[in-house]
Design a protein around this motif. Structure first.
Motif, mmCIF file in Angstrom:
data_model
loop_
_atom_site.group_PDB
_atom_site.id
_atom_site.type_symbol
_atom_site.label_atom_id
_atom_site.label_comp_id
_atom_site.label_asym_id
_atom_site.label_seq_id
_atom_site.Cartn_x
_atom_site.Cartn_y
_atom_site.Cartn_z
ATOM 1 N N MET A 1 -6.830 -3.023 6.201
ATOM 2 C CA MET A 1 -5.789 -2.572 5.283
ATOM 3 C C MET A 1 -4.422 -2.971 5.824
ATOM 4 N N ARG A 2 -3.592 -3.501 4.963
ATOM 5 C CA ARG A 2 -2.283 -3.953 5.403
ATOM 6 C C ARG A 2 -1.310 -2.788 5.531
ATOM 7 N N ARG A 3 -0.263 -3.065 6.261
ATOM 8 C CA ARG A 3 0.750 -2.042 6.470
ATOM 9 C C ARG A 3 1.501 -1.761 5.171
ATOM 10 N N HIS A 4 2.102 -0.578 5.091
ATOM 11 C CA HIS A 4 2.849 -0.162 3.920
ATOM 12 C C HIS A 4 3.954 0.754 4.415
ATOM 13 N N ASP A 5 5.185 0.506 3.975
ATOM 14 C CA ASP A 5 6.308 1.272 4.488
ATOM 15 C C ASP A 5 6.735 2.402 3.565
ATOM 16 N N GLY A 6 5.987 2.640 2.484
ATOM 17 C CA GLY A 6 6.353 3.695 1.561
ATOM 18 C C GLY A 6 6.000 5.072 2.088
ATOM 19 N N LYS A 7 6.431 6.080 1.356
ATOM 20 C CA LYS A 7 6.121 7.459 1.713
ATOM 21 C C LYS A 7 4.802 7.861 1.058
ATOM 22 N N ILE A 8 3.924 8.418 1.861
ATOM 23 C CA ILE A 8 2.588 8.794 1.401
ATOM 24 C C ILE A 8 2.410 10.304 1.525
ATOM 25 N N LEU A 9 1.785 10.892 0.529
ATOM 26 C CA LEU A 9 1.398 12.296 0.593
ATOM 27 C C LEU A 9 -0.126 12.356 0.572
ATOM 28 N N LEU A 10 -0.710 12.819 1.664
ATOM 29 C CA LEU A 10 -2.159 12.950 1.779
ATOM 30 C C LEU A 10 -2.574 14.355 1.360
ATOM 31 N N LEU A 11 -3.397 14.437 0.332
ATOM 32 C CA LEU A 11 -3.931 15.714 -0.138
ATOM 33 C C LEU A 11 -5.382 15.816 0.297
ATOM 34 N N THR A 12 -5.679 16.711 1.202
ATOM 35 C CA THR A 12 -7.039 16.816 1.711
ATOM 36 C C THR A 12 -7.332 18.221 2.225
ATOM 37 N N VAL A 37 3.634 9.436 6.481
ATOM 38 C CA VAL A 37 2.539 10.158 5.842
ATOM 39 C C VAL A 37 2.754 11.655 6.018
ATOM 40 N N ARG A 38 2.786 12.342 4.911
ATOM 41 C CA ARG A 38 2.915 13.798 4.914
ATOM 42 C C ARG A 38 1.559 14.376 4.521
ATOM 43 N N VAL A 39 1.025 15.259 5.327
ATOM 44 C CA VAL A 39 -0.323 15.785 5.108
ATOM 45 C C VAL A 39 -0.238 17.196 4.532
ATOM 46 N N LEU A 40 -0.913 17.397 3.402
ATOM 47 C CA LEU A 40 -0.996 18.719 2.782
ATOM 48 C C LEU A 40 -2.457 19.143 2.760
ATOM 49 N N ARG A 41 -2.772 20.216 3.472
ATOM 50 C CA ARG A 41 -4.144 20.685 3.616
ATOM 51 C C ARG A 41 -4.471 21.840 2.676
ATOM 52 N N GLY A 42 -3.616 22.104 1.734
ATOM 53 C CA GLY A 42 -3.892 23.150 0.756
ATOM 54 C C GLY A 42 -2.919 24.312 0.851
ATOM 55 N N PRO A 43 -3.279 25.427 0.216
ATOM 56 C CA PRO A 43 -4.582 25.717 -0.411
ATOM 57 C C PRO A 43 -4.748 25.004 -1.751
ATOM 58 N N PHE A 44 -5.930 24.427 -1.953
ATOM 59 C CA PHE A 44 -6.235 23.723 -3.192
ATOM 60 C C PHE A 44 -7.215 24.496 -4.079
ATOM 61 N N ARG A 68 8.531 13.778 -2.825
ATOM 62 C CA ARG A 68 8.742 12.605 -3.684
ATOM 63 C C ARG A 68 8.082 11.351 -3.092
ATOM 64 N N PRO A 69 6.774 11.390 -2.936
ATOM 65 C CA PRO A 69 6.059 10.257 -2.325
ATOM 66 C C PRO A 69 5.972 9.058 -3.264
ATOM 67 N N ALA A 91 4.023 13.454 -12.684
ATOM 68 C CA ALA A 91 5.096 12.840 -11.884
ATOM 69 C C ALA A 91 5.058 11.325 -11.864
ATOM 70 N N ARG A 92 4.063 10.727 -12.546
ATOM 71 C CA ARG A 92 3.916 9.271 -12.549
ATOM 72 C C ARG A 92 3.738 8.723 -11.133
ATOM 73 N N THR A 93 3.063 9.498 -10.277
ATOM 74 C CA THR A 93 2.811 9.076 -8.900
ATOM 75 C C THR A 93 1.402 8.521 -8.792
ATOM 76 N N PRO A 94 1.232 7.250 -8.412
ATOM 77 C CA PRO A 94 -0.111 6.671 -8.294
ATOM 78 C C PRO A 94 -0.874 7.276 -7.117
ATOM 79 N N TYR A 95 -2.165 7.088 -7.120
ATOM 80 C CA TYR A 95 -2.976 7.658 -6.047
ATOM 81 C C TYR A 95 -4.028 6.670 -5.576
ATOM 82 N N ALA A 96 -4.454 6.860 -4.331
ATOM 83 C CA ALA A 96 -5.551 6.115 -3.734
ATOM 84 C C ALA A 96 -6.625 7.123 -3.328
ATOM 85 N N VAL A 97 -7.890 6.705 -3.414
ATOM 86 C CA VAL A 97 -9.003 7.595 -3.097
ATOM 87 C C VAL A 97 -9.753 7.064 -1.881
#
Length: 230
Positions: A1-12, A37-44, A68-69, A91-97
């Protein structure tokens, strides 16, 4: 996977200090990633609400408004995909799975879940699989080849990653060339000599039925009868 300089929000719901393969896998991805990368662990999941993941939309929406990722990462196609879809709409924010074997196999037992899994995967900007087996299942649901990326656990997870290639900064205890205890240990030396020139098959997994370790041992016993160089 290539590098990416954007802001990421990890929902897990699984991330260290949680134990397990998914938590360790995601931690490795975050450690090797060059962007923020900002990690959000819930509560979900809220027990008093049905479906339980519905409350996770509010949790994620609140975080998205602050962070605002540029993109969201989710670790489980179901039920985290429901949350990602809702946030993408709001929010029109794309996601990766990020997917793994059990993650994409379980929903196949239900027509309802299979349909939603396919919908979520096809609307993702990127689908990351932890193996070729998982990637093939993802492709079978109509996900475009360009959107599927295989990222094996461990090793060099990103191209040109200093964390993956810089061995000079490894702790001395992790380097056999710098550790006298490992360099001169008779047991290690004898094992290395015994395996020298042989092909090695390594199976790593918990000793539970669905991991198939017993089947692997049975297959290996049959395989060794005709292949003595393994």
């Amino acid at each position: 996977m290539r590098r990416h300089d954007g802001k990421i929000l990890l929902l897990t719901p699984e991330y260290p200090p949680d134990k397990g393969g998914v938590a360790e896998y995601l931690y490795s991805v975050v450690c090797h990633f060059s962007g923020e990368v900002r990690v959000l662990r819930g509560p979900f999941f809220w027990k008093w609400m049905w479906p339980h993941w519905l409350g996770g939309i509010f949790t994620a929406w609140k975080e998205v408004r602050v962070a605002r990722p540029d993109m969201m990462w989710i670790s489980h196609v179901l039920p985290m995909g429901y949350i990602a879809l809702a946030i993408k709409f709001l929010a029109r924010t794309p996601y990766a799975v990020f997917t793994h074997g059990l993650d994409v196999c379980l929903p196949q037992e239900s027509k309802w879940k299979r349909w939603w899994m396919q919908y979520i995967l096809k609307h993702a900007m990127l689908v990351v699989a932890n193996s070729e087996f998982t990637a093939n299942i993802v492709r079978s649901h109509g996900v475009l080849e360009d959107c599927v990326h295989i990222l094996y656990p461990g090793g060099q997870m990103f191209e040109d990653s200093p964390a993956a290639t810089d061995t000079q900064n490894l702790p001395a205890a992790m380097s056999t060339s710098r550790s006298p205890a490992l360099r001169h240990a008779p047991a290690h030396t004898a094992l290395i000599e015994k395996l020298r020139g042989k092909k090695i098959i390594l199976s790593v997994g918990r000793l539970i039925q669905r991991k198939g370790q017993l089947r692997a041992l049975m297959a290996l016993a049959s395989f060794l009868s005709d292949n003595t160089d393994v």
